[in-house]
Design an enzyme around this catalytic site. Structure first.
Site, PDB file in Angstrom:
ATOM      1  CG  ASP A  19      -1.924   1.066   1.262  1.00 40.99           C
ATOM      2  OD1 ASP A  19      -3.021   0.843   1.765  1.00 40.99           O
ATOM      3  OD2 ASP A  19      -1.626   2.184   0.771  1.00 40.99           O
ATOM      4  CG  ASP A 120      -2.805   3.588  -2.687  1.00 39.29           C
ATOM      5  OD1 ASP A 120      -3.874   2.948  -2.624  1.00 39.29           O
ATOM      6  OD2 ASP A 120      -2.335   4.218  -1.729  1.00 39.29           O
ATOM      7  CD  GLU A 121      -5.586  -1.027  -0.749  1.00 36.35           C
ATOM      8  OE1 GLU A 121      -5.863  -2.181  -0.404  1.00 36.35           O
ATOM      9  OE2 GLU A 121      -6.390  -0.084  -0.711  1.00 36.35           O
TER      10      GLU A 121
HETATM   11  P1  TTP Z   1      -5.474   5.319   0.891  1.00 40.21           P
HETATM   12  O1  TTP Z   1      -4.490   4.215   0.633  1.00 40.21           O
HETATM   13  O2  TTP Z   1      -6.651   5.016   1.747  1.00 40.21           O
HETATM   14  O3  TTP Z   1      -4.749   6.550   1.558  1.00 40.21           O
HETATM   15  P2  TTP Z   1      -3.352   7.227   1.232  1.00 40.21           P
HETATM   16  O4  TTP Z   1      -2.542   6.431   0.268  1.00 40.21           O
HETATM   17  O5  TTP Z   1      -3.585   8.651   0.851  1.00 40.21           O
HETATM   18  O6  TTP Z   1      -2.670   7.244   2.664  1.00 40.21           O
HETATM   19  P3  TTP Z   1      -2.027   6.040   3.503  1.00 40.21           P
HETATM   20  O7  TTP Z   1      -0.593   6.434   3.695  1.00 40.21           O
HETATM   21  O8  TTP Z   1      -2.789   6.050   4.777  1.00 40.21           O
HETATM   22  O9  TTP Z   1      -2.197   4.791   2.703  1.00 40.21           O
HETATM   23  O10 TTP Z   1      -6.021   5.855  -0.484  1.00 40.21           O
HETATM   24  C1  TTP Z   1      -5.258   5.874  -1.684  1.00 40.21           C
HETATM   25  C2  TTP Z   1      -5.619   7.099  -2.495  1.00 40.21           C
HETATM   26  O11 TTP Z   1      -7.008   7.072  -2.814  1.00 40.21           O
HETATM   27  C3  TTP Z   1      -5.388   8.400  -1.776  1.00 40.21           C
HETATM   28  O12 TTP Z   1      -4.057   8.882  -1.920  1.00 40.21           O
HETATM   29  C4  TTP Z   1      -6.419   9.308  -2.381  1.00 40.21           C
HETATM   30  C5  TTP Z   1      -7.541   8.400  -2.786  1.00 40.21           C
HETATM   31  N1  TTP Z   1      -8.655   8.501  -1.807  1.00 40.21           N
HETATM   32  C6  TTP Z   1      -9.693   9.400  -2.069  1.00 40.21           C
HETATM   33  O13 TTP Z   1      -9.674  10.078  -3.101  1.00 40.21           O
HETATM   34  N2  TTP Z   1     -10.705   9.524  -1.155  1.00 40.21           N
HETATM   35  C7  TTP Z   1     -10.749   8.803   0.017  1.00 40.21           C
HETATM   36  O14 TTP Z   1     -11.688   8.953   0.827  1.00 40.21           O
HETATM   37  C8  TTP Z   1      -9.678   7.873   0.276  1.00 40.21           C
HETATM   38  C9  TTP Z   1      -9.671   7.077   1.562  1.00 40.21           C
HETATM   39  C10 TTP Z   1      -8.659   7.774  -0.657  1.00 40.21           C
HETATM   40 CA    CA Z   2      -2.231   4.196   0.475  1.00 34.03          CA
END
Ligand code: TTP
Ligand code: CA
Length: 376
Positions: A19, A120-121
Site C-alpha cells: 500500500d 495504490d494497493e
Molecule cells: P489510501 O491508501 O486510503 O490513503 P493514502 O494512500 O492517501 O494514505 P495512507 O498512507 O494512509 O495509505 O487511499 C489511496 C488514495 O485514494 C489516496 O491517496 C487518495 C484516494 N482517496 C480518495 O480520493 N478519497 C478517500 O476517501 C480515500 C480514503 C482515498
Molecule cells: Ca495508500
C-alpha cells in the site's frame, strides 16, 4: 516432522499487501519537491465552486493537524489556518494513474500472482516462489521497497502474512514506509489488541454494533460465539467475522487482468538538456519496451516519455497514435518528438529518462486497458 505437519506447512501461504503511502499527495511531492515538509492537501473541488468539496488525501504533515480523507475542504482550511505554507492542490487523476501504472509494473515483476485492489494497493502471493519461507519474503519485500524508492522515489508500506486479511492489517501497522511480517504463529497475538475496525469490510456501523456487543478489540470479538454473530449479522457476515477474529481467511489472490502499459526507465550517465546526448538511451529504452510489447503480443496506441529532472521533479508527455502500432521506428520517432518538446519546455537538466507505451491492444484485438477501482 510428521507427515501431517508437513501437509499443514504446504497449505500455509505467503501473501504480501503493498500500500503506497499518502499516495496522491506523495505523487504531488514528486512532481514538485518544494512541497516536501509542508502540509499538502489534495482536494476534490465540487462543481459548486469556491472551497466546496472534500479532501481526497493529505500528506503526513497535514495529518498532524487532523486533516484527512473525506473531510470538507473548508474544514481542512480552517484546521490549517495558522500554517501559512499549507498547500491545497486539485486532484490530477491522469497523473496518479500513470504513477500507479509505473509502480505496479515494478510490483508485478516479483510474481505472476498479482492482484490490483485499488490505485495504490496490491496483493501478491509468493508461496511457491519462496518455498514457504517467510524470512525470504521479508528480504523480497525489502528489495521491492528499495527498487520502488530507487526507480520512482515512492515509498510504500508492506504487510506479509499467511492470508490477505492479516497482510492488509499488517501493511497498515507501521505506516509510512513500513514493513511488518506476521508469521503464522504470530497471527493471534498480532490481532489480539487491534481494534475491530481494522478488519477489512468492518465499517463504522458494524464497528459500533460490535462495540455494543462488548467487542472493541479483535481479541474480544474472538470471545463471541458464532451463533451470536450470525444472529446479529447474518450467516455470511457472521461467519466471516468469526473467522476474521481468529485470523482465518481463505480468499485467494486473484490474478488481475493484463497490464495497462509497458515502460522502462534509465538513469543517464550524465545529466543533460541536449536531446542529442539522450538519443542513445532513448533508442535503447524504445528497443526494450518494443521487445516486451512483441513478446506479450500487444500493439500500442499511445507513446509517452517521462523525465526526472535535476531537482527530482518529474515531467511527462504522451501522445496517441492514429492507429495501434507494433512498429519500433514509430515508437522511437514519437518518443523523440515528445522528448524534444519536453526538453524545450524545461530549463533543468534531465537526470533520468523513461519511455512508455499504453492503450495496449492484445493480438486478439481486445482492449486490455483495465480501469482501476478507486475508492473515492
Ligand atoms: P489510501 O491508501 O486510503 O490513503 P493514502 O494512500 O492517501 O494514505 P495512507 O498512507 O494512509 O495509505 O487511499 C489511496 C488514495 O485514494 C489516496 O491517496 C487518495 C484516494 N482517496 C480518495 O480520493 N478519497 C478517500 O476517501 C480515500 C480514503 C482515498
Ligand atoms: Ca495508500
Amino acid at each position: 516432522m510428521s507427515l501431517g505437519n508437513l501437509k499443514d506447512v504446504k497449505k500455509i501461504r505467503i501473501i504480501l499487501h503493498i500500500d503506497f503511502d499518502y499516495f496522491y499527495a506523495q505523487c504531488e511531492e514528486l512532481r514538485d519537491p518544494s512541497l516536501k515538509g509542508k502540509p499538502v492537501v489534495v482536494c476534490v473541488y465540487s462543481a459548486r465552486g469556491g472551497d466546496s468539496g472534500a479532501v481526497s488525501t493529505s500528506n503526513y504533515k497535514a495529518r498532524e493537524y487532523d486533516v484527512r480523507s473525506g473531510i470538507p475542504i473548508k474544514l481542512a482550511k480552517n484546521k490549517l489556518k495558522d500554517v501559512p505554507d499549507a498547500m491545497f492542490l486539485p486532484v490530477d487523476n491522469d497523473y496518479y494513474s500513470e504513477m500507479s501504472d509505473n509502480a505496479m509494473n515494478i510490483v508485478r515483476k516479483y510474481t505472476q500472482k498479482f492482484e490490483l485492489v485499488g490505485i495504490d494497493e496490491a496483493f501478491i502471493e509468493v508461496t511457491e516462489k519462496l518455498e514457504h519461507d517467510f524470512d525470504r519474503a521479508k528480504e523480497l519485500a525489502m528489495t521491492l521497497k528499495m527498487e520502488l524508492e530507487k526507480e520512482l522515489r515512492l515509498t510504500c508500506s508492506v504487510g506479509i502474512a499467511p492470508n490477505k486479511l492479516v497482510a492488509k492489517i499488517a501493511s497498515d501497522f507501521q505506516k509510512p514506509d513500513g514493513l511488518t511480517l506476521v508469521k503464522p504463529e504470530e497471527v493471534k497475538p498480532f490481532l489480539m489488541n487491534m481494534s475491530v475496525g481494522k478488519i477489512i469490510g468492518v465499517g463504522k456501523k458494524t464497528e459500533e454494533r460490535l462495540n455494543e456487543m462488548g467487542a472493541a478489540t479483535i481479541g474480544e470479538l474472538a470471545r463471541i460465539n458464532i451463533y451470536e454473530l450470525t444472529k446479529e449479522f447474518g450467516k455470511k457476515n457472521g461467519t466471516y467475522l468469526y473467522n476474521a477474529a481468529r485470523g482465518i481467511d481463505d480468499e485467494s489472490v486473484v490474478e488481475s487482468e493484463s497490464i495497462t502499459q509497458i515502460s522502462r526507465i534509465n538513469t543517464l550517465k550524465k545529466s543533460t538538456n541536449v536531446v542529442q546526448e539522450m538519443l542513445y538511451d532513448l533508442q535503447s529504452l524504445c528497443k526494450d519496451v518494443h521487445g516486451s510489447v512483441i513478446e506479450q503480443d500487444f500493439s500500442f496506441k499511445s507513446v509517452g516519455v517521462m523525465l526526472v529532472l535535476d531537482d527530482l521533479s518529474i515531467k511527462t508527455k504522451s501522445r496517441s497514435l492514429k492507429s495501434p502500432s507494433t512498429n519500433q521506428d514509430e515508437l522511437f520517432k514519437t518518443a523523440k518528438t515528445l522528448l524534444e518538446e519536453a526538453v524545450g519546455e524545461s530549463q533543468l537538466l534531465v537526470r533520468r529518462l523513461g519511455v512508455k507505451v499504453s492503450e495496449l491492444v492484445s493480438s486478439k484485438g481486445q482492449d486490455t486497458l483495465s480501469k482501476f477501482m478507486t475508492e473515492s
